[in-house]
Design a protein around this motif. Structure first.
Motif, short mmCIF file in Angstrom:
data_model
loop_
_atom_site.label_atom_id
_atom_site.label_comp_id
_atom_site.label_asym_id
_atom_site.label_seq_id
_atom_site.Cartn_x
_atom_site.Cartn_y
_atom_site.Cartn_z
N GLU A 93 7.04 -15.20 0.49
CA GLU A 93 6.93 -13.90 -0.15
C GLU A 93 5.93 -13.91 -1.30
N LEU A 94 5.93 -15.00 -2.07
CA LEU A 94 4.99 -15.08 -3.19
C LEU A 94 3.56 -15.29 -2.70
N ASP A 95 3.39 -16.14 -1.70
CA ASP A 95 2.05 -16.38 -1.16
C ASP A 95 1.47 -15.12 -0.53
N ALA A 96 2.30 -14.37 0.19
CA ALA A 96 1.82 -13.16 0.86
C ALA A 96 1.44 -12.09 -0.16
N ILE A 97 2.28 -11.89 -1.16
CA ILE A 97 1.99 -10.90 -2.20
C ILE A 97 0.74 -11.30 -2.98
N ALA A 98 0.64 -12.59 -3.30
CA ALA A 98 -0.53 -13.07 -4.04
C ALA A 98 -1.81 -12.88 -3.24
N ALA A 99 -1.77 -13.18 -1.94
CA ALA A 99 -2.95 -13.01 -1.09
C ALA A 99 -3.36 -11.55 -1.02
N ALA A 100 -2.38 -10.66 -0.92
CA ALA A 100 -2.68 -9.23 -0.88
C ALA A 100 -3.30 -8.76 -2.19
N ILE A 101 -2.80 -9.28 -3.31
CA ILE A 101 -3.30 -8.86 -4.62
C ILE A 101 -4.75 -9.29 -4.81
N ILE A 102 -5.04 -10.55 -4.54
CA ILE A 102 -6.42 -10.99 -4.75
C ILE A 102 -7.36 -10.37 -3.72
N ILE A 120 0.85 -1.20 0.00
CA ILE A 120 0.00 0.00 0.00
C ILE A 120 0.88 1.25 0.00
N GLY A 121 2.01 1.19 0.69
CA GLY A 121 2.93 2.31 0.75
C GLY A 121 3.79 2.47 -0.49
N GLY A 122 3.55 1.67 -1.51
CA GLY A 122 4.28 1.80 -2.76
C GLY A 122 5.55 0.98 -2.86
N GLY A 123 5.75 0.03 -1.94
CA GLY A 123 6.95 -0.78 -1.96
C GLY A 123 6.66 -2.24 -2.24
N ILE A 124 7.65 -3.07 -2.02
CA ILE A 124 7.51 -4.52 -2.16
C ILE A 124 8.53 -5.16 -1.23
N ASP A 125 8.23 -6.33 -0.71
CA ASP A 125 9.16 -7.01 0.19
C ASP A 125 9.26 -8.48 -0.22
N LEU A 126 10.36 -8.81 -0.89
CA LEU A 126 10.59 -10.18 -1.33
C LEU A 126 11.36 -11.01 -0.30
N SER A 127 11.72 -10.40 0.81
CA SER A 127 12.59 -11.07 1.77
C SER A 127 11.85 -11.73 2.92
N VAL A 128 10.53 -11.62 2.97
CA VAL A 128 9.81 -12.05 4.17
C VAL A 128 10.01 -13.53 4.48
N GLY A 129 10.00 -14.39 3.48
CA GLY A 129 10.18 -15.81 3.73
C GLY A 129 11.54 -16.12 4.31
N ALA A 130 12.58 -15.49 3.76
CA ALA A 130 13.93 -15.70 4.26
C ALA A 130 14.10 -15.13 5.65
N VAL A 131 13.46 -13.99 5.94
CA VAL A 131 13.55 -13.40 7.27
C VAL A 131 12.87 -14.31 8.30
N VAL A 132 11.75 -14.91 7.93
CA VAL A 132 11.09 -15.87 8.81
C VAL A 132 12.02 -17.04 9.12
N ALA A 133 12.71 -17.53 8.10
CA ALA A 133 13.65 -18.64 8.29
C ALA A 133 14.79 -18.24 9.23
N LEU A 134 15.38 -17.07 8.97
CA LEU A 134 16.49 -16.60 9.80
C LEU A 134 16.05 -16.40 11.25
N ALA A 135 14.89 -15.78 11.44
CA ALA A 135 14.41 -15.54 12.81
C ALA A 135 14.12 -16.85 13.54
N SER A 136 13.56 -17.82 12.83
CA SER A 136 13.23 -19.10 13.47
C SER A 136 14.50 -19.86 13.84
N VAL A 137 15.52 -19.79 12.98
CA VAL A 137 16.78 -20.48 13.26
C VAL A 137 17.52 -19.81 14.42
N TRP A 138 17.57 -18.49 14.38
CA TRP A 138 18.29 -17.77 15.44
C TRP A 138 17.60 -17.95 16.79
N ALA A 139 16.28 -18.04 16.78
CA ALA A 139 15.54 -18.18 18.03
C ALA A 139 15.63 -19.59 18.62
#
Length: 336
Positions: free
Chosen positions: A267-276, A83-102
């Motif tokens: 990242e693809l699932d989240a973007i797709a859900a937002a689009i539809i 909505i703010g005019g951006g895109i975030d392709l890193s969300v899946g990888a960030v979830v992986a990194l956060a889960s591993v580090w935790a």
């Protein structure tokens, strides 16, 4: 000729409030939301016909909501960014990194609170890097978040050494068992619901939400109106990172482990859900409710395919067709 921003309304028509953009000033349910609810109803009918005993069982419905919860929290953050005019392709990888580090042994020594804090801090930290690169770099959001995707995946692999890190903290594991359910609802689903409510309030009832819509719709006009566009973009990526950190901890509860493969294609699932759900890729318009309905549609489709033992490739084709149809509808509505 008056520009769209300065054109006056027809005589006798009430003037819209000046402090609220049209994208936020709308009814809780619009045609798109109703159509998505209709799709969910149709999927429920299909499930009731093909697998009545399995699909309509309370356990399966809980499973659908549980599976939708993790990606749903990620989608809330992604919706704000788009909505703010951006895109975030890193969300899946960030979830992986956060889960591993935790779930490293050192982090687990601090118990549930330490693991949760670590997960959130990793997510916010990655969001901070994305926000700084995009807002103050300046760097195109696609490139900045793509770089974060690669870096976060690599770091997650390095930390875990490619192994599954099993959770040994009982307080974390107990959140995934039935004894922790509240009125039959898993805690993960309750967290998802809370994030959705807070996201809706933030977008529709705060100055932050109005600024997000304004920046996504017209950054230059927003700057001239006194909005700190760069700071707003930074905050949006911080919000996305926060959602990723929360989702990562939810995934740790759900699986009882942390893996570098977690969040694959989120990242693809989240973007797709937002689009539809009605969020414009160009920014300036979108709703939290629409994105949540989009997540539920995709999760229900996945569940139906699993119950009917249908191949994954057909499932992906069906999802792709839904995305194409949603984009075509968007273009049709935006065409004068």
């Amino acid at each position: 000729m008056n520009s769209p921003a300065t054109a006056t309304s027809e005589p006798g028509a009430p003037a819209p409030p000046a402090d609220r953009p049209p994208a936020v000033r709308r009814l809780p349910l619009d045609v798109r939301h109703l159509s998505l609810i209709g799709v969910l109803a149709a999927l429920a009918v299909v499930g009731a016909i093909t697998k009545p005993d399995e699909f309509l069982a309370a356990e399966n419905l809980r499973l659908v909501l549980t599976q939708a919860s993790v990606i749903g929290v990620v989608t809330v953050g992604v919706t704000f960014v788009i909505i703010g005019g951006g895109i975030d392709l890193s969300v899946g990888a960030v979830v992986a990194l956060a889960s591993v580090w935790a779930t490293t042994l050192a982090t687990q020594d601090f118990g549930l609170g330490g693991m949760l804090l670590c997960s959130v801090l990793v997510g916010v930290g990655c969001g901070l890097v994305n926000g700084l690169l995009v807002a103050y770099g300046p760097m195109v959001p696609f490139i900045a978040t793509l770089a974060m995707l690669a870096s976060a995946r690599g770091l997650a692999l390095q930390i875990s050494d490619g192994r599954t890190q099993v959770v040994t903290v009982d307080a974390v594991l107990d959140l995934g068992v039935k004894d922790s359910y509240v009125l039959g609802v898993p805690p993960i689903v309750l967290v998802f619901a809370l994030v959705c409510v807070l996201g809706w309030l933030l977008l529709n009832r705060t100055t932050f939400g109005r600024r997000t819509v304004a920046v996504g719709g017209n950054p230059e006009a927003s700057r001239l109106a006194g909005i700190a566009v760069r700071r707003q973009r930074l905050l949006l990526y911080l919000l996305s990172g926060l959602c990723c950190g929360i989702a990562a901890f939810m995934l740790v509860i759900l699986t009882g482990s942390g893996q570098n493969t977690n969040g694959n294609l989120y990242e693809l699932d989240a973007i797709a859900a937002a689009i539809i759900g009605g969020t414009l890729l160009s920014g300036g318009r979108g709703t939290i409710l629409g994105s949540v309905l989009g997540v539920l549609v995709f999760t229900t489709i996945t569940n139906l395919f699993a119950l009917n033992n249908l191949q994954t490739d057909i499932q992906q084709i069906a999802k792709g067709a839904i995305i194409v149809a949603a984009v075509l509808v968007q273009k049709g509505r935006s065409t004068p």
